[in-house]
Design a protein around this motif. Structure first.
Motif, PDB file in Angstrom:
ATOM      1  N   PHE B  85       0.787  -1.221   0.000  1.00  0.00           N
ATOM      2  CA  PHE B  85       0.000   0.000   0.000  1.00  0.00           C
ATOM      3  C   PHE B  85       0.822   1.276   0.000  1.00  0.00           C
ATOM      4  CE2 PHE B  85      -2.206  -3.425   2.169  1.00  0.00           C
ATOM      5  CZ  PHE B  85      -3.128  -3.690   1.183  1.00  0.00           C
ATOM      6  N   HIS B  86       2.140   1.108   0.015  1.00  0.00           N
ATOM      7  CA  HIS B  86       2.944   2.318  -0.026  1.00  0.00           C
ATOM      8  C   HIS B  86       3.884   2.242  -1.190  1.00  0.00           C
ATOM      9  CE1 HIS B  86       1.547   4.132   3.605  1.00  0.00           C
ATOM     10  NE2 HIS B  86       1.460   2.918   4.085  1.00  0.00           N
ATOM     11  N   GLY B  87       3.673   3.091  -2.140  1.00  0.00           N
ATOM     12  CA  GLY B  87       4.663   3.213  -3.179  1.00  0.00           C
ATOM     13  C   GLY B  87       4.334   2.509  -4.478  1.00  0.00           C
ATOM     14  N   ASP B 117      -7.602   9.458   7.784  1.00  0.00           N
ATOM     15  CA  ASP B 117      -6.747   9.498   6.613  1.00  0.00           C
ATOM     16  C   ASP B 117      -7.481   8.850   5.448  1.00  0.00           C
ATOM     17  OD1 ASP B 117      -4.826   8.951   4.600  1.00  0.00           O
ATOM     18  OD2 ASP B 117      -3.259   9.204   6.096  1.00  0.00           O
ATOM     19  N   LEU B 118      -7.756   9.613   4.425  1.00  0.00           N
ATOM     20  CA  LEU B 118      -8.521   9.070   3.316  1.00  0.00           C
ATOM     21  C   LEU B 118      -7.707   9.019   2.032  1.00  0.00           C
ATOM     22  CD1 LEU B 118     -11.793  10.909   4.275  1.00  0.00           C
ATOM     23  CD2 LEU B 118     -11.429   8.440   4.341  1.00  0.00           C
ATOM     24  N   ARG B 119      -6.411   9.328   2.150  1.00  0.00           N
ATOM     25  CA  ARG B 119      -5.616   9.325   0.920  1.00  0.00           C
ATOM     26  C   ARG B 119      -5.513   7.922   0.341  1.00  0.00           C
ATOM     27  NH1 ARG B 119      -0.625  12.136   3.403  1.00  0.00           N
ATOM     28  NH2 ARG B 119      -1.528  10.915   5.075  1.00  0.00           N
ATOM     29  N   ASN B 120      -5.640   6.922   1.192  1.00  0.00           N
ATOM     30  CA  ASN B 120      -5.544   5.560   0.693  1.00  0.00           C
ATOM     31  C   ASN B 120      -6.901   4.885   0.561  1.00  0.00           C
ATOM     32  OD1 ASN B 120      -2.523   4.949   0.580  1.00  0.00           O
ATOM     33  ND2 ASN B 120      -2.801   5.966   2.555  1.00  0.00           N
ATOM     34  N   PHE B 121      -7.941   5.693   0.600  1.00  0.00           N
ATOM     35  CA  PHE B 121      -9.270   5.116   0.499  1.00  0.00           C
ATOM     36  C   PHE B 121      -9.456   4.409  -0.850  1.00  0.00           C
ATOM     37  CE2 PHE B 121     -13.810   5.011  -0.182  1.00  0.00           C
ATOM     38  CZ  PHE B 121     -14.261   4.576   1.048  1.00  0.00           C
ATOM     39  N   PRO B 122      -9.977   3.179  -0.823  1.00  0.00           N
ATOM     40  CA  PRO B 122     -10.143   2.418  -2.073  1.00  0.00           C
ATOM     41  C   PRO B 122     -11.315   2.960  -2.887  1.00  0.00           C
ATOM     42  CG  PRO B 122     -10.971   1.149  -0.216  1.00  0.00           C
ATOM     43  CD  PRO B 122     -10.407   2.422   0.351  1.00  0.00           C
ATOM     44  N   ARG B 359      -9.823  -5.188   4.144  1.00  0.00           N
ATOM     45  CA  ARG B 359      -8.531  -4.798   3.564  1.00  0.00           C
ATOM     46  C   ARG B 359      -8.228  -3.337   3.870  1.00  0.00           C
ATOM     47  NH1 ARG B 359      -9.841  -8.536  -0.377  1.00  0.00           N
ATOM     48  NH2 ARG B 359     -11.148  -7.084  -1.533  1.00  0.00           N
ATOM     49  N   HIS B 360      -9.253  -2.505   3.706  1.00  0.00           N
ATOM     50  CA  HIS B 360      -9.078  -1.075   3.992  1.00  0.00           C
ATOM     51  C   HIS B 360      -8.694  -0.862   5.458  1.00  0.00           C
ATOM     52  CE1 HIS B 360      -9.691   3.195   4.046  1.00  0.00           C
ATOM     53  NE2 HIS B 360     -10.722   3.110   4.869  1.00  0.00           N
ATOM     54  N   LEU B 361      -9.400  -1.575   6.320  1.00  0.00           N
ATOM     55  CA  LEU B 361      -9.169  -1.447   7.751  1.00  0.00           C
ATOM     56  C   LEU B 361      -7.734  -1.864   8.102  1.00  0.00           C
ATOM     57  CD1 LEU B 361     -11.065  -0.471   9.903  1.00  0.00           C
ATOM     58  CD2 LEU B 361     -11.822  -2.812  10.283  1.00  0.00           C
ATOM     59  N   ASN B 362      -7.288  -2.937   7.480  1.00  0.00           N
ATOM     60  CA  ASN B 362      -5.927  -3.402   7.735  1.00  0.00           C
ATOM     61  C   ASN B 362      -4.895  -2.368   7.290  1.00  0.00           C
ATOM     62  OD1 ASN B 362      -6.888  -5.741   8.809  1.00  0.00           O
ATOM     63  ND2 ASN B 362      -6.695  -6.916   6.908  1.00  0.00           N
ATOM     64  N   ARG B 363      -5.153  -1.796   6.128  1.00  0.00           N
ATOM     65  CA  ARG B 363      -4.270  -0.748   5.634  1.00  0.00           C
ATOM     66  C   ARG B 363      -4.248   0.437   6.588  1.00  0.00           C
ATOM     67  NH1 ARG B 363      -6.184  -1.723   0.306  1.00  0.00           N
ATOM     68  NH2 ARG B 363      -7.832  -0.207   0.626  1.00  0.00           N
TER      69      ARG B 363
END
Lengths: 462, 462
Positions: B85-87, B117-122, B359-363
């Motif tokens: 999830f990073h990069g 933090d919603l930058r990684n929201f799917p 998955r989102h929660l884990n991230r």
């Protein structure tokens, strides 16, 4: 048979409802285990001495709500509520409401007044609007407690344009359903405050206001709406009315009564809650402006909803607070926080802005006008002198009042025997009314179903 | 083989679920490192004496939820939660509301505890799920008052799995925000009922319960949570607690106090409102199960929300009513009607079902763990002995207590002069606390902003 519901025929509640409640309770309490076969309609009807139709009515309702499962040609079974979730069976295949609601046994024509016609819903425009809303990342974080200003502005403009309601966007408060807004009003009026309520009137709102801590005083309704004379006999902080299309009787409050009502409010420092629940739909004569437009003294709280004019399950309602209530209202709203998802708010605002909603509303108005016409013509042709039609000039339901000695319950159960669901009016009254009437909503039915339904009513009621 | 799940065949829960839970726990706790190859189905099935199908079932579930990665012909591996999830190719970094709210003239670093933090929201998965929901026409008409059974089932399963909460789907009530559910509880407890409330505690909930007609009695909080000794001195119908991560102080209620609290409730016929507002996020030690799981006497009302774990502006919360309150609770809920749009309900249920949410929660958990680490390290490095860190083992905020004679107001205003927003703790107290503390939320800030923010605090406070 080891299941013996305890029924009280004189108790006022229809027998099918008593049966329904009994089984629901048994299933929720786990006394009626998942998979248990219920007695057949015939057996139960003999056992507790009610008609088979009454039993069927109760079973249908329980099936619709997911408490029972109906297996064609086999019968009814208690739903597998427990087994699914305590580990015996594989993970839950969640039933959709659509499947739950499907009536397996026969085609029921349901004159429910809360249903809307969605076959012509502009689904692709709505989807696009919604997808755009989800793209807007600023909408993911919490927004203003009273609602996003974009939606409040659109509603304010729309209300001025089409209902004459004068407001600034700040006066518009958004909530997830009328009950949320009524709840806020309850706290604004204060615990124990007395409020006049139409008799007959919206049963649900009445119960809700009571639960919310208000004292609800029934005020008679004559053929011009709430009796102001009767209002004057009480010390009230407010009055709840449906002037555009009285619920359930359907008449429109004439301007004389409106002014009388407003005078009463101004003189007593009281507020009028104007519930304009289906004010978008009017078929005869000029559109009647809201009560609020006549108000010179900031005495009217105007309430509206998108349930009938957009999507029933969307849960977006609004109210316009008059200036004297605004400060406390906004403070309370900020305590509740906003209850409508910002994506939903944004989508509705965009739908209004693009004109999609107005187009939809115009289409619906035409559609409902045709349905109403079909309904009135068929009723006149098929039922003729045997019924009196009431409240047909607006909204999405009419009232049929039976001429002759017959009870409301008989009208409803005979109709159901023919596969037609019509609804009681007596529930809206404080005391049983003299005449027997039923309520027919037509929003959700096709013209064909309306015609067939009325023909069946003729057969049922003759 | 050094992995030995402890399975209890008689325990009622399917073995695959026990296996699933075991591995999930190991991965979440970091004991099973990313990239570690798991035993083959065959080997594990022999080792713990279950069928290969059982193992496969568990592995499939873990894969669906993103805990494992399945490599064809190679086997299963613990997921590389970080690397994925990073990069690689994250979606465009959308601006969060935190930035929107910032003053236009300068960059404000806002340690607000309500930001996520919603930058990684799917986003694309969510959009697709939502579009599918809108396609389902059965969802346009009104649904069950307490919420659609599909969503209530998913929540019930999730709570059992991850929080230990035991419930049937019927016990789960959906509402558009925690306040809606608290409102319902106010009416359930009854006007004027007395309820113990943490002091310090959630200022907003306290005011809300008061506005809802309850008498709110402040009960002291010590370093193990609410004082049960003090509770016993009052005649109360309930108590409101945040045992997973006390708000605002942040400590976790140890099991001894939990049992004491439950005993008190059982003895007094009182109910405990367990507000698990950010129970999804825990960084040190084992996940702590809910208070409800220890409850043998149906005394706990469990409350949770998707605000922190999915989208703050979505407005979906839930509560689990204990059996004795269920009948009245459902009756009240049916009066309120459902406040969450059915499309939203459906989308959330599907998001849970597909594993996208997990998955989102884990991230997010990984992300927040890193932010928390950055925050704690920077605070220790920059502020050192001048502050005491509290409540850092769970949730999305910490408390900094100042050593030395300084007021809370000074801490806040000096920080703001440097462009940093931190928040008062005293507002949560009935009376001003002796020490000066401020609250720092870190959910909505980047690691860079966290570092810069703390450096600025050093400058501000020296």
């Amino acid at each position: 048979m080891d299941i013996t519901p305890f029924l009280e025929p004189e108790k006022g509640r229809p027998l099918y409802q008593q049966l329904y409640s009994f089984f629901k309770r048994e299933i929720l309490a786990g006394r009626l285990k998942a998979g248990t076969k219920l007695p057949s309609k015939r057996a139960l009807s003999k056992h507790v001495n009610v008609s088979q139709t009454t039993v069927e009515h109760a079973y249908e309702q329980l099936t619709a709500e997911g408490y029972l499962i109906s297996r064609p040609r086999k019968g009814w079974y208690a739903a597998e509520v427990e087994g699914r979730f305590h580990g015996t069976a594989p993970p839950p295949p969640p039933e959709t409401a659509a499947n739950d609601e499907a009536s397996p046994s026969r085609h029921i024509i349901d004159f429910h007044h809360g249903h809307a016609d969605l076959r012509n819903f502009p689904i692709s425009a709505w989807k696009k609007t919604f997808a755009n809303a989800v793209d807007d990342f600023s909408l993911f974080q919490s927004g203003p407690a009273a609602g996003d200003i974009a939606l409040r502005s659109m509603i304010s403009s729309y209300l001025r344009e089409s209902r004459g309601v004068v407001s600034t966007p700040e006066q518009v408060i958004i909530g997830a359903g009328t009950t949320i807004l009524l709840q806020l009003l309850c706290r604004l009026f204060g615990e124990g405050a007395a409020v006049g309520f139409e008799n007959p009137g919206f049963h649900r709102s009445k119960t809700f206001l009571k639960t919310g801590g208000l004292r609800v005083i029934p005020i008679s309704v004559d053929n011009r709406g709430m009796s102001v004379e009767e209002l004057r006999q009480h010390d009230l902080k407010g009055a709840y009315v449906t002037p555009s299309h009285q619920f359930p009787l359907g008449m429109i409050m004439p301007v004389g009564r409106r002014l009388e009502l407003l005078d009463w409010a101004a003189l007593n420092g009281a507020y009028i809650i104007e519930d304009d629940y289906d004010g978008e739909f009017r078929y005869a004569g000029q559109p009647i402006p809201s009560l609020q437009v006549l108000d010179q003294n900031s005495r009217v709280i105007y309430m509206g909803t998108f349930s009938k004019s957009l999507i029933p399950s969307l849960r977006v309602s609004y109210m316009v607070l008059p200036a004297p209530l605004l400060k406390d209202g906004l403070r309370l709203a900020s305590l509740y926080k906003q209850t409508v998802s910002r994506h939903v708010q944004h989508a509705v605002a965009q739908f209004m802005k693009s004109g999609d909603w107005q187009r939809h509303l115009n289409r619906m108005r035409t559609l409902y006008r045709k349905k109403r016409k079909a309904l009135l013509e068929t009723v006149q042709r098929e039922l003729g002198e045997s019924v009196l039609i009431k409240g047909e000039n607006a909204g999405l339901h009419i009232i049929l009042e039976a001429n002759g000695a017959v009870s409301e319950e008989t009208l409803i159960s005979k109709a159901f025997e023919e596969g037609v669901k019509v609804y009681p009016v007596s529930a809206s009254y404080e005391e049983p009314p003299k005449s027997a009437s039923v309520l027919l909503g037509f929003g959700g039915l096709s013209e064909e179903d309306i015609e067939t339904g009325i023909k069946k009513l003729k057969k049922a009621w003759r």
